[in-house]
Design an enzyme around this catalytic site. Structure first.
Site, PDB file in Angstrom:
ATOM      1  N   HIS A  16       0.903  -1.103   0.014  1.00  0.00           N
ATOM      2  CA  HIS A  16       0.076   0.105  -0.222  1.00  0.00           C
ATOM      3  C   HIS A  16       0.827   1.205  -0.001  1.00  0.00           C
ATOM      4  CE1 HIS A  16      -3.903  -2.122   0.868  1.00  0.00           C
ATOM      5  NE2 HIS A  16      -2.960  -2.952   1.174  1.00  0.00           N
ATOM      6  N   ASN A  17       2.097   1.057  -0.278  1.00  0.00           N
ATOM      7  CA  ASN A  17       3.325   2.326  -0.085  1.00  0.00           C
ATOM      8  C   ASN A  17       3.310   2.593  -1.490  1.00  0.00           C
ATOM      9  OD1 ASN A  17       5.729   3.443  -0.525  1.00  0.00           O
ATOM     10  ND2 ASN A  17       6.411   2.519   1.447  1.00  0.00           N
ATOM     11  N   GLY A  19       5.135   4.873  -3.049  1.00  0.00           N
ATOM     12  CA  GLY A  19       6.552   5.028  -3.538  1.00  0.00           C
ATOM     13  C   GLY A  19       7.373   3.638  -4.046  1.00  0.00           C
ATOM     14  N   ASP A  76       9.325  -6.158   1.148  1.00  0.00           N
ATOM     15  CA  ASP A  76       9.660  -5.552   2.542  1.00  0.00           C
ATOM     16  C   ASP A  76      10.924  -4.991   2.678  1.00  0.00           C
ATOM     17  OD1 ASP A  76       8.143  -5.373   5.058  1.00  0.00           O
ATOM     18  OD2 ASP A  76      10.060  -6.194   5.903  1.00  0.00           O
ATOM     19  N   SER A  77      11.211  -3.740   3.018  1.00  0.00           N
ATOM     20  CA  SER A  77      12.613  -3.140   2.799  1.00  0.00           C
ATOM     21  C   SER A  77      12.395  -2.236   4.054  1.00  0.00           C
ATOM     22  CB  SER A  77      12.418  -2.482   1.722  1.00  0.00           C
ATOM     23  OG  SER A  77      11.356  -1.594   1.284  1.00  0.00           O
ATOM     24  N   GLY A 160      10.688   7.827   1.561  1.00  0.00           N
ATOM     25  CA  GLY A 160      11.179   7.414   2.624  1.00  0.00           C
ATOM     26  C   GLY A 160      12.606   8.097   2.883  1.00  0.00           C
ATOM     27  N   TYR A 161      13.618   7.177   3.275  1.00  0.00           N
ATOM     28  CA  TYR A 161      14.960   7.690   3.875  1.00  0.00           C
ATOM     29  C   TYR A 161      15.686   8.146   2.514  1.00  0.00           C
ATOM     30  CZ  TYR A 161      13.508   5.518   8.096  1.00  0.00           C
ATOM     31  OH  TYR A 161      12.773   5.081   9.050  1.00  0.00           O
ATOM     32  N   ASP A 162      15.397   8.187   1.200  1.00  0.00           N
ATOM     33  CA  ASP A 162      16.211   8.423   0.118  1.00  0.00           C
ATOM     34  C   ASP A 162      17.164   9.638   0.562  1.00  0.00           C
ATOM     35  OD1 ASP A 162      15.698   6.232  -1.433  1.00  0.00           O
ATOM     36  OD2 ASP A 162      14.008   7.159  -2.465  1.00  0.00           O
TER      37      ASP A 162
HETATM   38  P1  IMP Z   1       7.585  -1.777   4.837  1.00  0.00           P
HETATM   39  O1  IMP Z   1       8.731  -2.731   3.926  1.00  0.00           O
HETATM   40  O2  IMP Z   1       6.409  -1.508   4.127  1.00  0.00           O
HETATM   41  O3  IMP Z   1       7.678  -2.125   6.328  1.00  0.00           O
HETATM   42  O4  IMP Z   1       8.273  -0.429   4.938  1.00  0.00           O
HETATM   43  C1  IMP Z   1       9.702  -0.012   4.381  1.00  0.00           C
HETATM   44  C2  IMP Z   1      10.244   1.183   4.687  1.00  0.00           C
HETATM   45  O5  IMP Z   1      11.596   1.215   4.558  1.00  0.00           O
HETATM   46  C3  IMP Z   1       9.589   2.268   3.821  1.00  0.00           C
HETATM   47  O6  IMP Z   1       8.555   3.118   4.354  1.00  0.00           O
HETATM   48  C4  IMP Z   1      10.759   3.388   3.606  1.00  0.00           C
HETATM   49  O7  IMP Z   1      10.564   4.100   5.001  1.00  0.00           O
HETATM   50  C5  IMP Z   1      12.040   2.599   3.905  1.00  0.00           C
HETATM   51  N1  IMP Z   1      12.516   2.158   2.468  1.00  0.00           N
HETATM   52  C6  IMP Z   1      12.494   1.095   1.921  1.00  0.00           C
HETATM   53  N2  IMP Z   1      13.032   1.212   0.578  1.00  0.00           N
HETATM   54  C7  IMP Z   1      13.340   2.403   0.416  1.00  0.00           C
HETATM   55  C8  IMP Z   1      13.909   3.071  -0.697  1.00  0.00           C
HETATM   56  O8  IMP Z   1      14.039   2.737  -1.707  1.00  0.00           O
HETATM   57  N3  IMP Z   1      13.989   4.404  -0.420  1.00  0.00           N
HETATM   58  C9  IMP Z   1      13.929   4.871   0.829  1.00  0.00           C
HETATM   59  N4  IMP Z   1      13.574   4.458   1.911  1.00  0.00           N
HETATM   60  C10 IMP Z   1      13.194   3.156   1.632  1.00  0.00           C
END
Ligand code: IMP
Length: 202
Positions: A16-17, A19, A76-77, A160-162
């Site tokens: 649901h993200n 980006g 998941d990242s 995110g943290y980019d």
């Molecule tokens: P989740 O996998 O939905 O639990 O959230 C992963 C979170 O890690 C994201 O909301 C970002 O904050 C961060 N993240 C993952 N991939 C990236 C990226 O490519 N760039 C910046 N932040 C990232």
């Protein structure tokens, strides 16, 4: 034995993200696979109860595949900071709080680094991509991108943290980079290449 996904013409993206959806849709574009978003199907987001990126990726993709009857792909990242013992890691989204405020999350990283007293600014992004079938079978891949953190945040591209991440060998942050340039070197692209090699070319 890997399960082939070569016959898959349509899959549901279990995220649901916005980006991530944008980046994954871009990475899938050359493969002529129709992408359906979990949000559009009204699928609920399962709680991320796993202790690793791989566990969380699999639980999200398995839930979406079971609920939709389609092959599902999840991501998941997160960002792992060396001087913070790998934090925020799987809690990367949660550090942004209920309002998903990444300004806040990046300030927390900066504050915790100052507090640690360590001059080490190394960090890496991790991305676990999981492809799951409605019968519960999953193929999962993990990619990484290594670099350094810089403050204050720079650039409004990406998500995110980019804005605080400088990949090794680059002097602009992921937040300042053209999306295609980020796709060439990101953790997501690394995991994606592994998945294409293992499941879409054999
Ligand atoms: P989740 O996998 O939905 O639990 O959230 C992963 C979170 O890690 C994201 O909301 C970002 O904050 C961060 N993240 C993952 N991939 C990236 C990226 O490519 N760039 C910046 N932040 C990232």
């Amino acid at each position: 034995m890997r399960r082939s996904a070569r016959g898959v013409k349509r899959l549901v993206l279990a995220s649901h993200n916005a980006g991530k959806l944008r980046e994954i849709a871009g990475l899938l574009r050359p493969f002529q696979i129709e992408v359906v978003n979990a949000g559009a199907l009204g699928l609920a987001e399962p709680e991320e109860t796993g202790e690793t990126f791989v566990e969380n990726a699999e639980l999200k993709a398995r839930a979406a595949a079971t609920a939709s009857g389609m092959v599902a792909l999840s991501d998941d990242s997160g960002l792992c900071v060396a001087a913070l013992n790998g934090q925020p890691g799987i809690y990367s989204a949660r550090w942004a709080g209920p309002d998903k405020d990444f300004g806040l999350a990046m300030r927390r990283v900066e504050d915790e680094l100052k507090h640690s007293g360590s001059p080490d600014r190394r960090a890496h992004f991790v991305c676990a991509l999981s492809l799951c079938w409605p019968d519960g079978h999953c193929e999962t891949f993990q990619g990484e991108a290594h670099g350094q953190l810089v403050f204050p945040p720079r650039g409004a591209r990406g998500f995110g943290y980019d804005p605080i991440f400088l990949a090794d060998g680059y002097d602009i942050t992921f937040g300042e980079m053209d999306p295609d340039a980020k796709h060439a070197i990101s953790h997501r692209a690394d995991a994606f290449r592994q998945m294409i090699d293992a499941c879409f070319t054999h």
